[in-house]
Scaffold this motif. Sequence first.
Motif, PDB file in Angstrom:
ATOM      1  N   MET A  66       0.831  -1.211   0.000  1.00 42.75           N
ATOM      2  CA  MET A  66       0.000   0.000   0.000  1.00 42.75           C
ATOM      3  C   MET A  66       0.862   1.256   0.000  1.00 42.75           C
ATOM      4  N   ALA A  67       1.799   1.296  -0.947  1.00 41.81           N
ATOM      5  CA  ALA A  67       2.802   2.364  -0.971  1.00 41.81           C
ATOM      6  C   ALA A  67       2.190   3.744  -1.160  1.00 41.81           C
ATOM      7  N   GLU A  75       6.955   4.440   5.209  1.00 40.42           N
ATOM      8  CA  GLU A  75       7.790   3.250   5.398  1.00 40.42           C
ATOM      9  C   GLU A  75       7.458   2.520   6.697  1.00 40.42           C
ATOM     10  N   ALA A  76       7.255   3.270   7.759  1.00 44.55           N
ATOM     11  CA  ALA A  76       6.942   2.633   9.040  1.00 44.55           C
ATOM     12  C   ALA A  76       5.605   1.908   8.983  1.00 44.55           C
ATOM     13  N   SER A  81       3.151  -5.177   6.728  1.00 41.42           N
ATOM     14  CA  SER A  81       3.762  -6.426   6.253  1.00 41.42           C
ATOM     15  C   SER A  81       3.857  -7.449   7.370  1.00 41.42           C
ATOM     16  N   ARG A  82       4.189  -6.982   8.564  1.00 36.54           N
ATOM     17  CA  ARG A  82       4.273  -7.906   9.696  1.00 36.54           C
ATOM     18  C   ARG A  82       2.904  -8.479  10.036  1.00 36.54           C
ATOM     19  N   MET A  83       1.888  -7.627  10.019  1.00 37.51           N
ATOM     20  CA  MET A  83       0.534  -8.091  10.330  1.00 37.51           C
ATOM     21  C   MET A  83       0.041  -9.075   9.271  1.00 37.51           C
TER      22      MET A  83
END
Length: 205
Positions: free
Chosen positions: A98-99, A104-105, A111-113
């Motif tokens: 979802m750039a 970035e944060a 991505s972790r979720m």
Amino acid sequence: TAIDREQREVLTPEGAFGYDRLVLATGSYPFVPPIEGAEGDSRLVYRTLDDLDTIRLAAARARRGVVVGGGLLGLEAANALRGFGMTPHVVEMAPRLMAQQLDEAGGTLLSRMIGELGITVHTDVGTESIKPAQRNRPLKRSAVDDSLRVTLSDETFIDCGVVVFAAGTGSPYFTTDSGAALRAAEMKCDALFKGTSVDGVYDAD
């Protein structure tokens, strides 16, 4: 259908219709990048209920699926594959998911979720080709079919049975009075209900 910009008319088989302001509300279609081998179960799209039914049928005989596109629609498609019992992979060319919406944060957290849901994320990488996974021997036909190999731009690959494209949308073409092809998406826009680079023409997509 054509647009005569000089006369401010829309030309159709039923005749010419003049306008002071013209609003293009033509909808859109799923965009599939020109990738070698994208056809059949390796060229599915995720946009309508019919698309979902097609994906469901293909998922019944596959273990892994690849979604090309890491925006909101791509993540929804990956979750749909997960709901069908598959192991999904998401491939995104941008450095993060979802750039356009996240910094970035935020992308790192997302991505972790997503990874915690069992979805493997591949960012900053493109899709080079889609080919049979077993080119030098007959395909093993069984209840589970992961016979496609998706090769990425970093020379890694993913073997899967389904490839779903959720890489954005395209707009229908119009013809201008000069005869040139013109897409609504190519007329530069600057607002939600937006004016384009063609005077008097607005895009409501």
